[in-house]
Design a protein around this motif. Structure first.
Motif, PDB file in Angstrom:
ATOM      1  N   HIS A  66      87.165  28.688 -34.325  1.00  0.00           N
ATOM      2  CA  HIS A  66      86.163  29.472 -35.057  1.00  0.00           C
ATOM      3  C   HIS A  66      85.370  30.407 -34.153  1.00  0.00           C
ATOM      4  O   HIS A  66      84.315  30.893 -34.531  1.00  0.00           O
ATOM      5  CB  HIS A  66      85.182  28.514 -35.757  1.00  0.00           C
ATOM      6  CG  HIS A  66      85.869  27.475 -36.598  1.00  0.00           C
ATOM      7  ND1 HIS A  66      86.407  26.329 -36.062  1.00  0.00           N
ATOM      8  CD2 HIS A  66      86.139  27.450 -37.923  1.00  0.00           C
ATOM      9  CE1 HIS A  66      86.962  25.613 -37.023  1.00  0.00           C
ATOM     10  NE2 HIS A  66      86.816  26.277 -38.163  1.00  0.00           N
ATOM     11  N   LEU A  67      85.865  30.628 -32.943  1.00  0.00           N
ATOM     12  CA  LEU A  67      85.038  31.330 -31.949  1.00  0.00           C
ATOM     13  C   LEU A  67      84.912  32.831 -32.182  1.00  0.00           C
ATOM     14  O   LEU A  67      83.909  33.439 -31.798  1.00  0.00           O
ATOM     15  CB  LEU A  67      85.589  31.067 -30.539  1.00  0.00           C
ATOM     16  CG  LEU A  67      85.414  29.613 -30.066  1.00  0.00           C
ATOM     17  CD1 LEU A  67      86.187  29.381 -28.783  1.00  0.00           C
ATOM     18  CD2 LEU A  67      83.948  29.267 -29.877  1.00  0.00           C
ATOM     19  N   GLY A  68      85.915  33.425 -32.768  1.00  0.00           N
ATOM     20  CA  GLY A  68      85.831  34.865 -33.028  1.00  0.00           C
ATOM     21  C   GLY A  68      85.562  35.655 -31.758  1.00  0.00           C
ATOM     22  O   GLY A  68      86.236  35.448 -30.741  1.00  0.00           O
ATOM     23  N   ARG A  69      84.523  36.503 -31.773  1.00  0.00           N
ATOM     24  CA  ARG A  69      84.223  37.357 -30.621  1.00  0.00           C
ATOM     25  C   ARG A  69      83.794  36.557 -29.390  1.00  0.00           C
ATOM     26  O   ARG A  69      83.827  37.051 -28.261  1.00  0.00           O
ATOM     27  CB  ARG A  69      83.126  38.369 -30.972  1.00  0.00           C
ATOM     28  CG  ARG A  69      83.591  39.500 -31.865  1.00  0.00           C
ATOM     29  CD  ARG A  69      82.555  40.622 -31.880  1.00  0.00           C
ATOM     30  NE  ARG A  69      82.298  41.143 -30.537  1.00  0.00           N
ATOM     31  CZ  ARG A  69      81.085  41.408 -30.060  1.00  0.00           C
ATOM     32  NH1 ARG A  69      80.027  41.187 -30.782  1.00  0.00           N
ATOM     33  NH2 ARG A  69      80.932  41.905 -28.847  1.00  0.00           N
ATOM     34  N   LEU A  70      83.366  35.321 -29.622  1.00  0.00           N
ATOM     35  CA  LEU A  70      82.954  34.485 -28.485  1.00  0.00           C
ATOM     36  C   LEU A  70      84.115  34.235 -27.527  1.00  0.00           C
ATOM     37  O   LEU A  70      83.907  33.849 -26.380  1.00  0.00           O
ATOM     38  CB  LEU A  70      82.407  33.148 -28.987  1.00  0.00           C
ATOM     39  CG  LEU A  70      81.084  33.209 -29.753  1.00  0.00           C
ATOM     40  CD1 LEU A  70      80.832  31.893 -30.481  1.00  0.00           C
ATOM     41  CD2 LEU A  70      79.942  33.511 -28.793  1.00  0.00           C
ATOM     42  N   ALA A  71      85.329  34.488 -27.987  1.00  0.00           N
ATOM     43  CA  ALA A  71      86.513  34.275 -27.144  1.00  0.00           C
ATOM     44  C   ALA A  71      86.500  35.183 -25.917  1.00  0.00           C
ATOM     45  O   ALA A  71      87.226  34.943 -24.958  1.00  0.00           O
ATOM     46  CB  ALA A  71      87.789  34.494 -27.955  1.00  0.00           C
ATOM     47  N   VAL A  72      85.620  36.195 -25.914  1.00  0.00           N
ATOM     48  CA  VAL A  72      85.507  37.056 -24.734  1.00  0.00           C
ATOM     49  C   VAL A  72      85.116  36.231 -23.499  1.00  0.00           C
ATOM     50  O   VAL A  72      85.454  36.571 -22.372  1.00  0.00           O
ATOM     51  CB  VAL A  72      84.501  38.202 -24.987  1.00  0.00           C
ATOM     52  CG1 VAL A  72      83.077  37.691 -25.075  1.00  0.00           C
ATOM     53  CG2 VAL A  72      84.608  39.283 -23.912  1.00  0.00           C
ATOM     54  N   PHE A  73      84.441  35.111 -23.737  1.00  0.00           N
ATOM     55  CA  PHE A  73      84.011  34.269 -22.610  1.00  0.00           C
ATOM     56  C   PHE A  73      85.146  33.426 -22.024  1.00  0.00           C
ATOM     57  O   PHE A  73      84.941  32.703 -21.057  1.00  0.00           O
ATOM     58  CB  PHE A  73      82.840  33.371 -23.018  1.00  0.00           C
ATOM     59  CG  PHE A  73      81.555  34.122 -23.142  1.00  0.00           C
ATOM     60  CD1 PHE A  73      80.803  34.440 -22.017  1.00  0.00           C
ATOM     61  CD2 PHE A  73      81.107  34.563 -24.375  1.00  0.00           C
ATOM     62  CE1 PHE A  73      79.630  35.155 -22.123  1.00  0.00           C
ATOM     63  CE2 PHE A  73      79.933  35.280 -24.487  1.00  0.00           C
ATOM     64  CZ  PHE A  73      79.194  35.586 -23.366  1.00  0.00           C
ATOM     65  N   ALA A  74      86.317  33.531 -22.597  1.00  0.00           N
ATOM     66  CA  ALA A  74      87.459  32.794 -22.035  1.00  0.00           C
ATOM     67  C   ALA A  74      87.665  33.167 -20.574  1.00  0.00           C
ATOM     68  O   ALA A  74      88.163  32.367 -19.781  1.00  0.00           O
ATOM     69  CB  ALA A  74      88.720  33.088 -22.845  1.00  0.00           C
TER      70      ALA A  74
END
Lengths: 161, 419
Positions: free
Chosen positions: A108-116
């Motif tokens: 459910h991370l959506g844009r938060l995946a940028v922190f990968a």
């Protein structure tokens, strides 16, 4: 590692310079302070639960850009969601930062995946996690938490803040 | 007419050929993320030249056995090489006798040895220990532990805005309860070279012994413990091109002999019965158990290597690097140097406006540049300058002016990302 500058440019240009929900809440039902004693970062997260729904949320503190951008995006994402949904995101975010989440799978991370990108920066993982760790502490009415020792989010199981 | 002396005159020091020196360090050829490594984290740990690597290999392949024990060839060889290394360290710091050099695991271990061996025996309730704001945690925490155990008190010498000790204040801290002084020779966080000779003389005039934490001085400056007249001097091997896990404590023989042992075990005894154990003489009294023999021998090779170049020339080249870097950073808008003492060695701590040090470090790493970011194990210094952390570039003699240029370009690139 090649993505680090891109990560910085994407998250910093926006959220570091114009952090969302930065400040304090007058009517907070839950709050917690988070510290990373190794680098001196600290931030506070305040939120107001209306039943199970996060009605308002704010953060403030002194931290690096990764931590600040993570906090800004976290508040923007969880606002209006239920506590249970936020806890799911906390778990997923933490798993992602620790390379335990398959980003191609369901999440459910959506844009938060940028922190990968922090997966490739082991010394910076805790910078990204600190706001989420602090939010988790706030939900559980823990006044203060740390990224080190017994509170270490890399080891402490979720639900045990 | 007076002739100008040719540059090749043997009376002039030959030019410092940094490229030739760099060729001795295999790791400096490394690429990090496709970029040439620019290693500017020497205050944390320095790199190892080929002669030291080769010495470790030779020891491990042809000389290793336990020391001070068996009568066989290898044990005798290892023992004599280990003791030879002690003599090299003795010469390196100009100690009077080789027995004044105790091998420890590093500076921290050496300071803990003094705390347990001297402090616990001679410092009691109400006594005072003088430390400074600049100290590394390793020269604070052991004394706090002692103070807590004994009911002793710690007094702290403050610093000015440049990061220099306030010597007037130091002198005012002395009273009849002052029993010990611990001070670092060179600050790891700021680079300040402290006036330790004066501080030692002042303390001695009042009968107070002095420990010098030389972790950041021994790799960068000529050190002469007899000229300093310090009672103790401690440093680590891995900061001066040697291996990790080894360091030394220099102590005046007379004071070492009065001290109690720190660790108990083999080698530090002459005889053991359950009724009575007789301790060995110095330095063995303080070297319980099998020491890091290979590391000690490697450290001997490291000081040979440094001595062949010359500590004076090393200090001069590093000062050139520091002055050049300081000048460059001072010309950059939005970058502030933290620690502007008149006398500094090899350390440039700085803050980039609006950018957290950890972000500076991560982005410089993208350019292959290794610096340290954080509190540098000197939180009282950070508190004094009201920062949680700094970015720190620290130089070694194998760094070049081109690497300073790379650092400056890297800082500009960080500013650009954040602009």
């Amino acid at each position: 590692m090649a993505d680090t500058k891109a990560l910085y440019q994407e998250v910093i240009l926006d959220h570091n310079r114009k952090p969302r929900n930065y400040g304090t809440l007058g009517n907070a039902s839950h709050q917690a302070e988070g510290h990373n004693p190794l680098c001196g970062d600290h931030l506070s997260v305040m939120l107001n639960l209306d039943g199970e729904r996060i009605d308002g949320i704010a953060f403030q503190g002194e931290s690096c850009a990764i931590c600040k951008a993570s906090a800004s995006m976290m508040t923007a994402t969880v606002k209006g969601k239920t506590r249970a949904d936020a806890e799911t995101l906390i778990q997923e975010f933490r798993d992602m930062a620790m390379s335990k989440l398959d980003l191609n799978g369901h999440h459910h991370l959506g844009r938060l995946a940028v922190f990968a990108g922090v997966r490739d920066l082991p010394t910076r993982v805790k910078c990204a996690i600190l706001p989420w760790h602090t939010l988790h502490a706030a939900f559980n009415s823990v006044a203060s938490t740390s990224t080190e020792a017994e509170d270490d989010p890399m080891h402490a199981p979720i639900g045990n803040a | 007419m007076k002739l100008v002396e040719p540059a090749s005159s043997p009376r002039l020091a030959p030019t410092f050929d940094v490229e030739r020196i760099r060729a001795d360090f295999p790791i400096l050829k490394l690429k990090v993320g496709g970029k040439p490594l620019v290693y500017l984290d020497n205050a944390a740990s320095s790199q190892m030249p080929r002669p030291v690597i080769d010495r470790l290999l030779r020891y491990q392949t042809t000389q290793h056995a336990n020391i001070n024990r068996a009568v066989h060839y290898l044990s005798e060889t290892a023992t004599s090489e280990y003791e030879e290394s002690r003599r090299k360290l003795q010469c390196f710091i100009n100690a009077r006798e080789d027995k004044e050099v105790i091998f420890t695991s590093g500076t921290t271990d050496a300071i803990n040895l003094v705390m347990h061996g001297y402090g616990r025996k001679f410092i009691g309730a109400g006594d005072e220990i003088i430390l400074t704001t600049l100290e590394h945690h390793s020269n604070i925490v052991p004394w706090q532990m002692l103070a807590e155990e004994k009911g002793a008190k710690i007094r702290v010498v403050p610093i000015n805005d440049a990061g220099e000790l306030l010597i007037d204040e130091y002198e005012k801290l002395f009273n009849e309860r002052t029993k010990f002084v611990g001070v670092m020779h060179v600050s790891n966080a700021l680079g300040t070279i402290n006036p330790v000779k004066h501080m030692i003389d002042f303390a001695h005039a009042r009968g107070v012994p002095v420990l010098i934490d030389g972790a950041q001085a021994a790799p960068h400056l000529p050190v002469d413990v007899q000229a300093l007249d310090c009672d103790f001097y401690a440093f680590s091997g891995h900061k001066l091109c040697g291996p990790t896990g080894i360091g030394i404590l220099y102590g005046k023989a007379a004071i070492l002999e009065r001290m109690q042992p720190f660790k108990g075990g083999g080698d530090m005894i002459l005889s053991v019965t359950f009724e009575k154990t007789t301790y060995n003489t110095i330095p063995h009294k303080f070297e319980a158990g099998t020491p890091p023999i290979a590391a000690a021998i490697g450290l001997g090779a490291a000081v040979d290597y440094l001595s062949a170049i010359g500590m004076g020339r090393i200090a001069a080249h590093e000062l050139d690097l520091l002055n050049y870097a300081t000048e460059q950073v001072n010309g950059m808008p939005g970058v502030r140097i933290i620690g502007t003492a008149e006398k500094k060695a090899a350390v440039l701590s700085f803050a980039v406006d609006g950018v957290h040090p950890h972000d500076v470090g991560t982005l410089l790493n993208e350019d292959g540049i290794a610096i340290r970011t954080g509190h540098h194990c000197a939180q009282p210094v950070m508190q004094r300058f009201k920062v949680a952390a700094t970015s720190r570039a620290s130089f070694a003699f194998y760094n070049s002016m081109a690497e300073v240029d790379a650092l400056i370009a890297g800082i500009r690139s960080v500013q650009k990302v954040f602009s």
